[in-house]
Scaffold this active site. Structure first.
Site, PDB file in Angstrom:
ATOM      1  CB  ILE A 104      -0.933   0.061   1.256  1.00  0.00           C
ATOM      2  CG1 ILE A 104      -1.787  -1.248   1.246  1.00  0.00           C
ATOM      3  CG2 ILE A 104      -1.660   1.381   1.422  1.00  0.00           C
ATOM      4  CD1 ILE A 104      -2.945  -1.240   2.235  1.00  0.00           C
ATOM      5  CG  ASP A 108      15.629  -0.679  10.263  1.00  0.00           C
ATOM      6  OD1 ASP A 108      14.362  -0.754   9.947  1.00  0.00           O
ATOM      7  OD2 ASP A 108      16.352  -1.402  10.494  1.00  0.00           O
ATOM      8  NE  ARG A 160      11.195   9.637  22.319  1.00  0.00           N
ATOM      9  CZ  ARG A 160      12.064   9.012  23.229  1.00  0.00           C
ATOM     10  NH1 ARG A 160      11.535   8.787  24.496  1.00  0.00           N
ATOM     11  NH2 ARG A 160      13.084   8.705  22.671  1.00  0.00           N
ATOM     12  CE  LYS A 162      -0.477  -1.779  12.424  1.00  0.00           C
ATOM     13  NZ  LYS A 162       0.179  -0.425  11.422  1.00  0.00           N
ATOM     14  CB  VAL A 194      -4.779  -5.193   1.182  1.00  0.00           C
ATOM     15  CG1 VAL A 194      -4.495  -4.450  -0.275  1.00  0.00           C
ATOM     16  CG2 VAL A 194      -5.737  -4.039   1.945  1.00  0.00           C
ATOM     17  CB  THR A 204       0.254  -6.069   0.910  1.00  0.00           C
ATOM     18  OG1 THR A 204      -0.021  -6.868   2.349  1.00  0.00           O
ATOM     19  CG2 THR A 204      -0.872  -4.951   0.953  1.00  0.00           C
TER      20      THR A 204
END
Length: 376
Positions: free
Chosen positions: A66, A115, A178, A233, A270, A272
């Site tokens: 995506i 990274d 941050r 998440k 999806v 992917t």
């Protein structure tokens, strides 16, 4: 001569159609049903477009899936795109960037090394970004990076000892935002800044232990690694909500109101490269089985273009310019959160305190290793 031939062909087809009309009708119904079902499973599409000439957009996870589709969309809209990569670009990546510049007629597409699974790599990039006078322009941050390990795979850790999924899906983006906070706060008051982050429905399964964020002291859920992703998440959504609220409470020197808007986008399931790796169990035989079932995946799941529609909506739609609350977008529509912890300030403070402590410990261990190497 041509006219009799055409007449003969037309008559033959007409007679054939009359004779086999039942078969043609069944075939037409079958094709129409499949097309309608595929249209439904592809989800909604956004109709909004936006001129982004002169805007600077930072994208993580923009080299595949995506994220790659989002990068191409941003480039076609005229934005200056900065793609964050895990390593220095190889020849394949260089060729891809050159081809993308040519196809979109946009030369302002660049790559930087950052990274997200490495706290030190994130700090190095973000510190370099903010170390600039005057403050560098930044109109949007799109967080598309993500890792989901296949079932029955052993726990994977980064070089710094952090669980890979937790580091990539939460701790890295947390470290990035941050450190970039001064740049985000320092943008002119008239400039709208958006943070668009990828999430998924696994956040509903999240169960965060503040004393063991990456489950280093708990048995790793090999059969259900999505639980770790769910934790990440849930943590990311909680932090983004808190980030927006603190930005609104921050008093700008020019006394202008906060112009930061945070949108979390759920693309759904999806097709992917990450999904392919999960359903194939990371095995060659699994990949062969995935290819055999390709018509099934094609029919039921979204492609990357349809999966990116919620991101396109979050990027282009003007409705978010007037919304001060952090929102969750699914199928190009604003939906309610399924976890009350996301809007809980006490939960957010505990999370931030634990995440800061984890990052401090990672950086402290790195310094110790560096000192040991220098003494040898």
């Amino acid at each position: 001569m041509p006219i009799p031939i055409i007449a003969h062909i037309a008559q033959f087809k007409y007679e054939h159609l009359i004779t086999h009309w039942a078969q043609y009708t069944k075939a037409a119904i079958a094709v129409s049903t499949i097309a309608a079902f595929k249209f439904w499973t592809s989800g909604r599409t956004t109709t909004w477009e936006r001129k982004m000439n002169g805007m600077v957009v930072m994208v993580t996870g923009g080299s595949s899936g995506i994220g790659q589709v989002v990068v191409e969309k941003l480039a076609s809209l005229g934005a200056q795109v900065v793609i964050l990569l895990r390593t220095e670009p190889d020849q394949f990546t260089v060729d891809y960037i050159m081809d993308l510049r040519k196809r979109t007629k946009n030369q302002l597409i660049y790559t930087e090394v950052c990274d997200l699974s490495s706290m030190l790599s994130v700090r190095k990039f973000a510190t370099k970004w903010i170390d600039c006078t005057p403050i560098r322009r930044l109109d949007m941050i799109v967080l598309c990076s993500g890792v989901l390990l296949p079932p029955f795979m052993d726990r994977q850790t980064t070089e710094e000892g952090v669980e890979l999924q937790w580091a990539t899906n939460f701790l890295g983006p947390y470290q990035l935002l941050r450190i970039l906070r001064p740049v985000i706060y320092g943008q002119p008051g008239h400039r709208e800044v958006r943070i668009v982050a990828a999430t998924c429905s696994s956040y509903i399964l999240g169960n965060i232990d503040f004393n063991d964020l990456d489950l280093s002291n708990h048995p790793y859920p090999r059969k259900s690694p999505w639980k770790v992703v769910g934790n990440a998440k849930l943590a990311l959504m909680t932090y983004l909500y808190d980030f927006q609220k603190k930005a609104e409470a921050h008093e700008r020197p020019d006394k202008m109101p906060c112009n930061l808007h945070t949108i979390m986008a759920n693309p759904g399931v999806v097709r992917t490269p990450g999904f392919r790796r999960v359903v194939s169990f990371g095995k060659v035989w699994g990949l062969f089985l995935y290819l055999l079932l390709w018509p099934f995946w094609w029919l039921l799941l979204k492609g990357t273009i349809h999966g990116a529609q919620s991101f396109f909506h979050a990027i282009c739609s003007p409705e978010f310019a007037s919304i001060t609350q952090p929102v969750l977008v699914n199928e190009c529509s604003i939906v309610e959160y399924s976890r009350k912890e996301i809007t809980d300030p006490e939960f957010a403070e505990k999370l931030i305190k634990a995440a800061d402590a984890q990052i401090d410990e990672v950086e402290k261990q790195y310094k110790k290793k560096k000192i040991k190497k220098s003494k040898k």
